[in-house]
Design a protein around this motif. Structure first.
Motif, PDB file in Angstrom:
ATOM      1  N   GLY A  59      34.109  53.503  61.001  1.00 56.35           N
ATOM      2  CA  GLY A  59      35.015  52.381  61.195  1.00 56.35           C
ATOM      3  C   GLY A  59      34.985  51.346  60.084  1.00 56.35           C
ATOM      4  N   GLU A  60      34.148  51.566  59.073  1.00 54.41           N
ATOM      5  CA  GLU A  60      34.065  50.625  57.963  1.00 54.41           C
ATOM      6  C   GLU A  60      34.312  51.348  56.636  1.00 54.41           C
ATOM      7  OE1 GLU A  60      30.508  48.319  58.033  1.00 54.41           O
ATOM      8  OE2 GLU A  60      30.667  47.827  60.154  1.00 54.41           O
ATOM      9  N   THR A  61      34.757  50.598  55.645  1.00 55.55           N
ATOM     10  CA  THR A  61      35.048  51.150  54.324  1.00 55.55           C
ATOM     11  C   THR A  61      34.189  50.459  53.274  1.00 55.55           C
ATOM     12  OG1 THR A  61      37.349  51.631  54.940  1.00 55.55           O
ATOM     13  CG2 THR A  61      36.831  51.544  52.585  1.00 55.55           C
ATOM     14  N   PHE A  62      33.476  51.240  52.495  1.00 55.29           N
ATOM     15  CA  PHE A  62      32.649  50.677  51.432  1.00 55.29           C
ATOM     16  C   PHE A  62      33.503  50.455  50.195  1.00 55.29           C
ATOM     17  CE2 PHE A  62      29.746  51.537  47.746  1.00 55.29           C
ATOM     18  CZ  PHE A  62      29.136  50.298  47.775  1.00 55.29           C
ATOM     19  N   ILE A  63      33.422  49.264  49.645  1.00 59.65           N
ATOM     20  CA  ILE A  63      34.237  48.898  48.487  1.00 59.65           C
ATOM     21  C   ILE A  63      33.342  48.449  47.349  1.00 59.65           C
ATOM     22  CG2 ILE A  63      35.966  47.276  47.603  1.00 59.65           C
ATOM     23  CD1 ILE A  63      37.091  47.154  50.475  1.00 59.65           C
ATOM     24  N   SER A  64      33.509  49.083  46.211  1.00 60.16           N
ATOM     25  CA  SER A  64      32.819  48.681  44.985  1.00 60.16           C
ATOM     26  C   SER A  64      33.787  48.931  43.836  1.00 60.16           C
ATOM     27  CB  SER A  64      31.536  49.496  44.784  1.00 60.16           C
ATOM     28  OG  SER A  64      30.872  49.105  43.590  1.00 60.16           O
ATOM     29  N   ARG A  65      34.304  47.866  43.285  1.00 59.92           N
ATOM     30  CA  ARG A  65      35.320  48.003  42.245  1.00 59.92           C
ATOM     31  C   ARG A  65      35.125  46.947  41.171  1.00 59.92           C
ATOM     32  NH1 ARG A  65      41.762  48.822  43.297  1.00 59.92           N
ATOM     33  NH2 ARG A  65      40.904  50.623  44.410  1.00 59.92           N
ATOM     34  N   VAL A  66      35.201  47.376  39.916  1.00 54.54           N
ATOM     35  CA  VAL A  66      35.087  46.486  38.756  1.00 54.54           C
ATOM     36  C   VAL A  66      36.468  46.317  38.140  1.00 54.54           C
ATOM     37  CG1 VAL A  66      34.287  46.417  36.360  1.00 54.54           C
ATOM     38  CG2 VAL A  66      32.667  46.859  38.209  1.00 54.54           C
ATOM     39  N   ILE A  67      36.836  45.075  37.849  1.00 52.38           N
ATOM     40  CA  ILE A  67      38.132  44.783  37.228  1.00 52.38           C
ATOM     41  C   ILE A  67      37.898  44.008  35.937  1.00 52.38           C
ATOM     42  CG2 ILE A  67      40.403  43.739  37.536  1.00 52.38           C
ATOM     43  CD1 ILE A  67      38.257  44.058  40.585  1.00 52.38           C
ATOM     44  N   PRO A  68      37.947  44.668  34.782  1.00 51.45           N
ATOM     45  CA  PRO A  68      37.738  43.966  33.514  1.00 51.45           C
ATOM     46  C   PRO A  68      38.782  42.880  33.280  1.00 51.45           C
ATOM     47  CG  PRO A  68      37.493  46.331  33.221  1.00 51.45           C
ATOM     48  CD  PRO A  68      38.065  46.123  34.594  1.00 51.45           C
ATOM     49  N   VAL A  69      38.328  41.738  32.791  1.00 52.51           N
ATOM     50  CA  VAL A  69      39.209  40.636  32.453  1.00 52.51           C
ATOM     51  C   VAL A  69      39.422  40.560  30.948  1.00 52.51           C
ATOM     52  CG1 VAL A  69      39.497  38.123  32.567  1.00 52.51           C
ATOM     53  CG2 VAL A  69      38.488  39.349  34.494  1.00 52.51           C
ATOM     54  N   GLY A  70      38.394  40.927  30.185  1.00 57.32           N
ATOM     55  CA  GLY A  70      38.516  40.897  28.735  1.00 57.32           C
ATOM     56  C   GLY A  70      37.358  41.600  28.062  1.00 57.32           C
ATOM     57  N   THR A  71      37.560  41.967  26.812  1.00 52.72           N
ATOM     58  CA  THR A  71      36.511  42.611  26.020  1.00 52.72           C
ATOM     59  C   THR A  71      36.380  41.900  24.678  1.00 52.72           C
ATOM     60  OG1 THR A  71      38.047  44.206  25.014  1.00 52.72           O
ATOM     61  CG2 THR A  71      36.940  44.874  27.051  1.00 52.72           C
ATOM     62  N   GLY A 106      31.218  45.292  48.930  1.00 47.50           N
ATOM     63  CA  GLY A 106      30.864  45.047  50.316  1.00 47.50           C
ATOM     64  C   GLY A 106      31.483  46.066  51.253  1.00 47.50           C
ATOM     65  N   LEU A 107      31.347  45.823  52.533  1.00 50.87           N
ATOM     66  CA  LEU A 107      31.881  46.701  53.574  1.00 50.87           C
ATOM     67  C   LEU A 107      33.043  46.006  54.268  1.00 50.87           C
ATOM     68  CD1 LEU A 107      28.583  48.053  55.180  1.00 50.87           C
ATOM     69  CD2 LEU A 107      30.295  49.423  53.969  1.00 50.87           C
ATOM     70  N   SER A 108      34.174  46.706  54.325  1.00 49.28           N
ATOM     71  CA  SER A 108      35.343  46.174  54.992  1.00 49.28           C
ATOM     72  C   SER A 108      35.452  46.810  56.374  1.00 49.28           C
ATOM     73  CB  SER A 108      36.610  46.485  54.175  1.00 49.28           C
ATOM     74  OG  SER A 108      37.759  46.017  54.842  1.00 49.28           O
ATOM     75  N   GLY A 109      35.420  45.979  57.399  1.00 50.79           N
ATOM     76  CA  GLY A 109      35.501  46.467  58.769  1.00 50.79           C
ATOM     77  C   GLY A 109      35.314  45.319  59.738  1.00 50.79           C
ATOM     78  N   GLU A 110      35.825  45.482  60.953  1.00 48.08           N
ATOM     79  CA  GLU A 110      35.769  44.405  61.931  1.00 48.08           C
ATOM     80  C   GLU A 110      34.340  44.022  62.295  1.00 48.08           C
ATOM     81  OE1 GLU A 110      38.225  42.639  62.859  1.00 48.08           O
ATOM     82  OE2 GLU A 110      39.799  43.840  61.906  1.00 48.08           O
ATOM     83  N   THR A 111      33.420  44.986  62.233  1.00 48.06           N
ATOM     84  CA  THR A 111      32.034  44.703  62.626  1.00 48.06           C
ATOM     85  C   THR A 111      31.094  44.577  61.430  1.00 48.06           C
ATOM     86  OG1 THR A 111      31.578  47.080  62.861  1.00 48.06           O
ATOM     87  CG2 THR A 111      32.366  45.908  64.817  1.00 48.06           C
ATOM     88  N   SER A 112      31.660  44.503  60.214  1.00 50.83           N
ATOM     89  CA  SER A 112      30.832  44.454  59.013  1.00 50.83           C
ATOM     90  C   SER A 112      30.005  43.176  58.950  1.00 50.83           C
ATOM     91  CB  SER A 112      31.715  44.548  57.766  1.00 50.83           C
ATOM     92  OG  SER A 112      30.950  44.339  56.590  1.00 50.83           O
ATOM     93  N   THR A 113      28.742  43.347  58.617  1.00 47.87           N
ATOM     94  CA  THR A 113      27.859  42.191  58.400  1.00 47.87           C
ATOM     95  C   THR A 113      27.686  41.908  56.909  1.00 47.87           C
ATOM     96  OG1 THR A 113      25.914  43.640  58.475  1.00 47.87           O
ATOM     97  CG2 THR A 113      26.606  42.603  60.550  1.00 47.87           C
ATOM     98  N   ASN A 114      28.342  42.716  56.073  1.00 47.88           N
ATOM     99  CA  ASN A 114      28.292  42.548  54.622  1.00 47.88           C
ATOM    100  C   ASN A 114      29.719  42.602  54.081  1.00 47.88           C
ATOM    101  OD1 ASN A 114      27.347  42.375  51.971  1.00 47.88           O
ATOM    102  ND2 ASN A 114      27.141  44.595  51.775  1.00 47.88           N
ATOM    103  N   PRO A 115      30.544  41.592  54.376  1.00 50.17           N
ATOM    104  CA  PRO A 115      31.955  41.621  53.990  1.00 50.17           C
ATOM    105  C   PRO A 115      32.146  41.666  52.478  1.00 50.17           C
ATOM    106  CG  PRO A 115      31.329  39.422  54.689  1.00 50.17           C
ATOM    107  CD  PRO A 115      30.171  40.316  55.015  1.00 50.17           C
ATOM    108  N   VAL A 116      33.308  42.112  52.077  1.00 51.10           N
ATOM    109  CA  VAL A 116      33.629  42.240  50.654  1.00 51.10           C
ATOM    110  C   VAL A 116      33.659  40.856  50.005  1.00 51.10           C
ATOM    111  CG1 VAL A 116      35.324  43.051  48.980  1.00 51.10           C
ATOM    112  CG2 VAL A 116      34.974  44.312  51.113  1.00 51.10           C
TER     113      VAL A 116
END
Length: 268
Positions: free
Chosen positions: A167-179, A200-210
């Motif tokens: 019921g939860e989705t793990f999210i780990s994403r890097v978005i470069p702004v500049g080099t 973080g974890l996306s979900g209604e019961t997540s204790t570690n939100p994104v």
């Protein structure tokens, strides 16, 4: 290769209607004023085309040809394709120059900061693609030890195999702004990547939100096997911008956004 030029990356956003700072949109103008505006634009376009097509046969044009031309802005597009191929979904085959080194560092940071790093088979594939062969095995062992740590996985809410709870989705994403390249030669390059990270974890019961974080990672790159590869890196916090007073999205909206919005291939 142009050495010593510190390039930067800029992301252009589409023009938005109305005041970009949230002001109300302006009302419509009269039809006569709109017609005058259209005519004026057409006249300017015709004049611009005529000027661009004008011949350079006069003496003043030839005399000015030796004058020093202004340097191209470091933020303008170069027209060079960032990559020529892919390996396991990771862009590879970068140009053997400063632009190629910056593009490699940006794209490699995305791969190394992805949720795939928590899957052992994908992690090995990423490491073998991103790192130079003479350091890949050593780096892989160190990463396996870190990513398989029970305490680490428990703290971020994942099981021993790096999977999110039902019921939860793990999210780990890097978005470069500049080099920014700080040193470039024919065989090595040092490139800094400033980026924001979603984790973080996306979900209604997540204790570690994104949540969002900001870092700068300095990559040591080496030209090997006709491509730029990572040999080492150092990470530091920031620069961190002031946060806006925006309402956080729901877990459902965050999950949909990550699933529906794909990443980019970054280029200098």
């Amino acid at each position: 290769m142009s050495l010593g030029d510190e390039g930067q990356t800029r992301t252009r956003l589409p023009d938005a209607g109305g005041d970009v700072y949230g002001g109300a949109r302006r009302g419509g103008r009269s039809s006569s004023r709109g017609l005058v505006t259209v005519v004026g634009v057409v006249v300017l376009l015709i004049a611009a085309i005529a000027f661009a097509n004008r011949g350079g046969g006069d003496s003043s044009s030839s005399n000015d040809s030796n004058a020093k031309k202004p340097n191209t802005s470091s933020t303008t597009a170069t027209g060079t394709k960032p990559v020529r191929s892919q390996a396991g979904g990771i862009p590879t085959g970068y140009a053997h120059d400063e632009q190629g080194a910056q593009s490699a560092a940006a794209n490699y940071s995305v791969a190394l900061g992805s949720a795939d790093m928590f899957n052992i088979s994908r992690r090995h594939e990423i490491v073998n693609t991103v790192y130079a062969r003479d350091v890949a095995s050593t780096r892989q062992a160190a990463l396996d030890s870190a990513y398989s740590s029970k305490s680490f996985l428990t703290n971020i809410g994942l099981d021993k195999d790096g999977r999110a709870p039902a019921g939860e989705t793990f999210i780990s994403r890097v978005i470069p702004v500049g080099t920014k390249s700080t040193a470039v030669s024919a065989s090595t390059a040092t490139v800094e990547v400033w980026y924001t990270s979603l984790f973080g974890l996306s979900g209604e019961t997540s204790t570690n939100p994104v949540s969002e974080s900001w870092y700068t990672t300095t990559y040591q790159l080496k030209w090997v096997d006709n491509d730029w590869k990572v040999t080492d890196f150092q990470q530091k916090d920031g620069p961190v911008p002031v946060g806006r007073d925006q309402k956080a999205s729901t877990a459902d909206d965050m999950t949909k956004a990550v699933e529906e919005y794909g990443g980019f291939t970054y280029a200098r």
